[in-house]
Design an enzyme around this catalytic site. Structure first.
Site, short mmCIF file in Angstrom:
data_model
loop_
_atom_site.label_atom_id
_atom_site.label_comp_id
_atom_site.label_asym_id
_atom_site.label_seq_id
_atom_site.Cartn_x
_atom_site.Cartn_y
_atom_site.Cartn_z
N GLY A 239 6.15 7.32 -1.47
CA GLY A 239 7.02 7.60 -0.63
C GLY A 239 7.14 8.94 0.08
O GLY A 239 7.93 9.35 0.70
N ASN B 211 5.30 9.39 2.81
CA ASN B 211 5.28 9.31 4.69
C ASN B 211 6.83 8.89 4.72
O ASN B 211 7.37 9.40 5.81
CB ASN B 211 4.39 8.18 4.77
CG ASN B 211 2.95 8.63 4.97
OD1 ASN B 211 2.87 9.39 5.77
ND2 ASN B 211 2.11 8.09 4.13
N LYS C 63 2.43 -4.95 -0.45
CA LYS C 63 2.88 -6.66 -0.52
C LYS C 63 2.57 -7.16 1.00
O LYS C 63 2.80 -6.33 1.98
CB LYS C 63 4.17 -7.16 -0.72
CG LYS C 63 4.38 -6.91 -2.12
CD LYS C 63 3.68 -7.98 -3.03
CE LYS C 63 3.78 -7.30 -4.58
NZ LYS C 63 2.85 -8.44 -5.33
N ILE D 259 3.48 -9.20 4.38
CA ILE D 259 4.67 -9.50 5.14
C ILE D 259 4.99 -10.96 5.17
O ILE D 259 4.10 -11.62 5.71
CB ILE D 259 5.03 -8.82 6.43
CG1 ILE D 259 4.68 -7.02 6.28
CG2 ILE D 259 6.25 -9.13 7.21
CD1 ILE D 259 5.79 -6.59 5.37
N ASN E 129 1.66 -0.07 10.22
CA ASN E 129 0.99 0.49 9.07
C ASN E 129 0.40 1.82 9.18
O ASN E 129 -0.33 1.91 10.27
CB ASN E 129 0.25 -0.74 8.43
CG ASN E 129 -0.25 -0.40 6.97
OD1 ASN E 129 0.64 0.17 6.19
ND2 ASN E 129 -1.28 -0.66 6.58
N HIS F 91 -3.22 3.53 7.60
CA HIS F 91 -4.16 3.35 6.47
C HIS F 91 -4.88 4.67 6.43
O HIS F 91 -5.35 5.38 7.71
CB HIS F 91 -4.98 2.11 7.07
CG HIS F 91 -6.01 2.03 5.96
ND1 HIS F 91 -5.98 1.05 4.87
CD2 HIS F 91 -7.48 2.31 5.93
CE1 HIS F 91 -6.89 1.13 4.24
NE2 HIS F 91 -7.92 1.66 4.89
N ASP G 102 -4.91 -4.88 7.36
CA ASP G 102 -5.60 -3.67 8.03
C ASP G 102 -6.40 -4.59 9.38
O ASP G 102 -7.41 -3.64 9.64
CB ASP G 102 -6.78 -3.11 7.17
CG ASP G 102 -6.16 -2.61 6.10
OD1 ASP G 102 -4.82 -2.10 6.14
OD2 ASP G 102 -6.64 -2.21 4.91
N GLU H 142 -1.42 12.25 7.21
CA GLU H 142 -0.63 11.07 7.53
C GLU H 142 0.93 11.29 7.67
O GLU H 142 1.37 10.99 8.64
CB GLU H 142 -0.79 10.07 6.23
CG GLU H 142 -2.07 9.66 6.04
CD GLU H 142 -1.94 8.57 4.89
OE1 GLU H 142 -0.86 7.74 4.81
OE2 GLU H 142 -2.88 8.61 3.89
#
Ligand code: GRF
Length: 205
Positions: free
Chosen positions: A19, A21, A98, A100, A114, A116, A157, A186
């Site tokens: 966590g 980010n 997971k 969605i 998202n 990556h 992705d 990030e």
């Protein structure tokens, strides 16, 4: 201040592990650097640092997984309910492991992001997470890697790329040093990108 060109983001963050980010986004909202509120944090992992950090920060945090909801559609519905009841207008995945569910995907289409840790489409897809990504980058002898923020679709992705930044791979890099440098980037890059979205400089759809 709300105007035609700014939009207050009501952010729901989905996170499965550390966590960092998530914390960077919560802190940026609190400092007033980002015109937004983190209105919910959802994790599939009841023991995650993300849930603990969210609670410590006074953010509403929910453990929702196949342990709390064994049926896929019930889980999808429970997540959807948290999003709508919290007034979410953007969903931010930050290390969420997971997929969605279809209801959330449909209702928040074009509003699920998202992050990556590579320059997608390189080093994305199934199995490409955590240190696997950085190992593959180093093994391939890449001189440049980076970070990608993209929209989320059914597959891993694959959604539209919103923003990317490059990071140099150093001769001396190990998987650990590279992971650490990319993750630090990030954290600030996610906040900057959300700021651009709130200022309407980046249009998601
Ligand atoms: C980040 O490297 C992100 O790109 C990936 O998972 C990691 C999450 O890190 N999807 P954190 O939980 O935000 O610290």
């Amino acid at each position: 201040m709300e105007s035609e060109n700014t939009k207050k983001l009501q952010i729901a963050i989905f996170a499965s592990h550390t966590g960092t980010n998530m914390q960077a986004i919560i802190d940026a909202c609190r400092r007033g650097d980002l015109n937004g509120d983190v209105c919910a944090v959802i994790s599939n992992n009841s023991n995650s640092q993300a849930l603990e950090k969210a609670r410590t920060s006074g953010v509403r945090a929910y453990h929702l997984s196949n342990k709390t909801h064994p049926e896929e559609d019930e889980l999808d519905e429970a997540i959807y309910k948290v999003l709508t009841e919290s007034g979410t207008n953007i969903v931010v995945l930050a290390g969420y492991m997971k997929k969605i569910g279809p209801k959330v995907l449909k209702h928040y289409k074009g509003r699920i992001l998202n992050i990556h840790p590579s320059l997608l489409p390189k080093y994305g897809g199934k199995g490409m997470y955590g240190s696997n990504v950085h190992r593959a980058v180093i093994d391939a002898g890449e001189k440049i890697t980076g970070v990608t923020i993209h929209l989320v679709e059914e597959e891993y992705d694959t959604g539209k790329i919103i923003r990317q930044c490059e990071i140099e791979v150093l001769e001396s890099d190990t998987i650990d040093t590279l992971s650490k440098r990319v993750l630090e980037k990030e954290n600030s890059f996610y906040v900057e990108t959300l700021k651009l979205i709130s200022e309407n400089e980046i249009k998601l759809q």
